[in-house]
Design an enzyme around this catalytic site. Structure first.
Site, PDB file in Angstrom:
ATOM      1  N   ASP A  47       0.839  -1.193   0.000  1.00  0.00           N
ATOM      2  CA  ASP A  47       0.000   0.000   0.000  1.00  0.00           C
ATOM      3  C   ASP A  47       0.878   1.248   0.000  1.00  0.00           C
ATOM      4  O   ASP A  47       2.015   1.216   0.505  1.00  0.00           O
ATOM      5  CB  ASP A  47      -0.908   0.018   1.228  1.00  0.00           C
ATOM      6  CG  ASP A  47      -1.980  -1.065   1.182  1.00  0.00           C
ATOM      7  OD1 ASP A  47      -2.315  -1.505   0.069  1.00  0.00           O
ATOM      8  OD2 ASP A  47      -2.470  -1.462   2.251  1.00  0.00           O
ATOM      9  N   TYR A  75       5.547  -9.324   8.082  1.00  0.00           N
ATOM     10  CA  TYR A  75       5.197  -7.923   8.313  1.00  0.00           C
ATOM     11  C   TYR A  75       5.212  -7.629   9.805  1.00  0.00           C
ATOM     12  O   TYR A  75       4.873  -8.489  10.624  1.00  0.00           O
ATOM     13  CB  TYR A  75       3.782  -7.624   7.810  1.00  0.00           C
ATOM     14  CG  TYR A  75       3.535  -7.956   6.365  1.00  0.00           C
ATOM     15  CD1 TYR A  75       3.663  -6.980   5.381  1.00  0.00           C
ATOM     16  CD2 TYR A  75       3.158  -9.241   5.969  1.00  0.00           C
ATOM     17  CE1 TYR A  75       3.434  -7.275   4.045  1.00  0.00           C
ATOM     18  CE2 TYR A  75       2.925  -9.542   4.639  1.00  0.00           C
ATOM     19  CZ  TYR A  75       3.061  -8.558   3.675  1.00  0.00           C
ATOM     20  OH  TYR A  75       2.836  -8.861   2.358  1.00  0.00           O
ATOM     21  N   ASP A  89      -7.389   1.169   7.295  1.00  0.00           N
ATOM     22  CA  ASP A  89      -6.104   1.745   7.697  1.00  0.00           C
ATOM     23  C   ASP A  89      -6.308   3.198   8.102  1.00  0.00           C
ATOM     24  O   ASP A  89      -7.443   3.713   8.097  1.00  0.00           O
ATOM     25  CB  ASP A  89      -5.051   1.606   6.595  1.00  0.00           C
ATOM     26  CG  ASP A  89      -5.408   2.360   5.319  1.00  0.00           C
ATOM     27  OD1 ASP A  89      -6.303   3.232   5.343  1.00  0.00           O
ATOM     28  OD2 ASP A  89      -4.779   2.081   4.273  1.00  0.00           O
ATOM     29  N   ARG A 181      -4.424  -5.391   6.553  1.00  0.00           N
ATOM     30  CA  ARG A 181      -5.567  -4.565   6.953  1.00  0.00           C
ATOM     31  C   ARG A 181      -6.768  -5.418   7.352  1.00  0.00           C
ATOM     32  O   ARG A 181      -7.511  -5.076   8.279  1.00  0.00           O
ATOM     33  CB  ARG A 181      -5.952  -3.607   5.825  1.00  0.00           C
ATOM     34  CG  ARG A 181      -4.968  -2.462   5.631  1.00  0.00           C
ATOM     35  CD  ARG A 181      -5.413  -1.560   4.497  1.00  0.00           C
ATOM     36  NE  ARG A 181      -5.244  -2.188   3.192  1.00  0.00           N
ATOM     37  CZ  ARG A 181      -6.015  -1.929   2.129  1.00  0.00           C
ATOM     38  NH1 ARG A 181      -7.027  -1.075   2.233  1.00  0.00           N
ATOM     39  NH2 ARG A 181      -5.783  -2.521   0.978  1.00  0.00           N
TER      40      ARG A 181
END
Length: 304
Positions: A47, A75, A89, A181
Site C-alpha cells: 500500500d 510484516y 487503515d 488490513r
C-alpha cells in the site's frame, strides 16, 4: 509490428526499502528510469503508506516473480484499537468507535483463530477485481462492495509490543495474498472494540530482507550511475525456493531452444518436481524434472 521498447537489457533484482507515500507502481517506474532498464516489475504490492521490502525484478528476472509472490513474507504492523475505518487503515474515515480496550491476554488469545489455513475477506479498498473493475475504484465511487473470502496461510501471528492502551504491535508471517488490513479489521471485530492498521512494514519477502535492501534516498543519489548497477542482485535469487540442477553442455543447448535437456542427477529430487537448471553458474530454465531431463516452462536469456 509492435514498437520496440527502449532501454538496457539488464536482468536481476533491485531490492528496496520502500518509503511511505509512494505506490508500488511509481517505485517500479522510477527504478526502471534510474537504471534505464527495458523491463521491470515487482513481486508483491505494498500500500502507498506501507514501507519495507519491495523487490523490483528487471529483465529476465520478471519471469521469476511468481516464485517470490508465492513465497512466505513477514510484516510488522501497529494496530489502532477502538476505531474502524472504511479503508481498514489510517488513511480512511472512521466509521465506528468503541471505548473498550482489551487486555494483553485478551489480544493474545484472540490471535489463535488467525493461524493456519484461514479464510479472509479483502478490504473494500483493495485491488481485487469485481466484474472487471478494481474494488477500490467502486468503493471510491460510493458503490456497495461485496468481496468473497479467500484462503490464506498464516504461519505466525504474535504480539510484540503494547505501547499504550490504544495500540498493539503485531508481527505476521503469511503466504500469498494476505491483507494485513483485514487481519487488523477482523481482530478488532473479534475483540469487540474495532481496529485498523496504523503503520505497516514488510520486513522480508522470500529470500529478500531489509539488511540487503537499498534506501530510497540512495537509489535517487545513484540514479543512472554504475554504482546503482552494482546493487542489482542476480536473477537466480528469485529461484531460491526451488532446487537447482546443473545441465550438461548438450542439455544447455537444447534448453536454450525451449526443448527438454539432460541434467545431472541430484539427490532428493524426484520425478515431477519443479526445479531450475543452471549452466556455468547462470539460470537457463525452470521446469519439471523427468527421468534425467528438465522439461522447461520458462527459459531465461542471460548474457554470459
Amino acid at each position: 509490428m509492435g514498437r520496440k521498447r527502449k532501454g538496457r537489457d539488464i536482468s536481476g533484482w533491485l531490492v528496496l526499502d520502500k518509503p511511505a507515500g509512494m505506490t508500488s507502481t511509481a517505485v517500479v517506474n522510477k527504478v526502471r528510469w534510474a537504471l534505464e532498464a527495458k523491463k521491470a516489475g515487482h513481486a508483491g504490492t505494498l500500500d502507498p503508506e506501507a514501507t519495507g521490502i519491495l523487490a523490483v525484478a528487471l529483465g529476465e528476472a520478471t519471469k521469476t516473480v511468481p516464485y517470490i509472490t508465492d513465497a512466505l513474507k513477514a510484516y510488522t504492523f501497529t494496530v489502532r484499537l477502538g476505531q474502524a475505518t472504511n479503508t481498514d487503515d489510517a488513511e480512511g474515515e472512521i466509521i465506528a468507535a468503541s471505548d473498550l480496550r482489551p487486555s494483553d491476554d485478551d489480544i493474545k488469545a484472540a490471535l489463535s483463530p488467525f493461524l493456519g489455513d484461514i479464510m479472509q475477506v479483502p478490504p473494500k479498498f483493495s485491488a481485487v477485481k469485481i466484474d472487471g473493475q478494481r474494488a477500490y475504484k467502486l468503493a471510491r465511487d460510493g458503490e456497495e462492495v461485496e468481496l468473497n473470502a479467500r484462503p490464506l496461510w498464516v504461519e505466525e501471528l504474535v504480539m510484540v509490543d503494547r505501547p499504550d492502551a490504544d495500540h498493539v504491535v503485531l508481527e505476521m508471517t503469511c503466504g500469498k495474498g494476505g491483507y494485513v488490513r483485514s487481519i487488523a479489521r477482523d481482530l478488532g471485530a473479534a475483540l469487540g472494540c474495532h481496529a485498523h492498521v496504523k503503520e505497516l512494514r514488510r520486513i522480508w519477502s522470500g529470500p529478500f530482507d531489509l539488511e540487503n535492501a537499498l534506501k530510497w534516498d540512495d537509489v535517487m543519489r545513484m540514479e543512472r550511475t554504475p554504482e546503482l548497477d552494482s546493487h542489482i542482485q542476480p536473477l537466480e535469487h528469485g529461484l531460491d525456493g526451488l532446487a537447482e540442477v546443473r545441465c550438461t553442455p548438450e542439455g544447455a543447448a537444447r534448453l536454450r531452444n525451449g526443448n527438454a535437456g539432460m541434467v545431472m542427477p541430484v539427490a532428493d529430487i524426484e520425478y515431477g518436481d519443479e526445479v531450475w537448471a543452471s549452466f556455468q553458474g547462470k539460470a537457463l530454465a525452470v521446469g519439471i524434472y523427468k527421468s534425467g531431463e528438465l522439461h522447461p516452462n520458462r527459459v531465461f536469456v542471460q548474457s554470459s
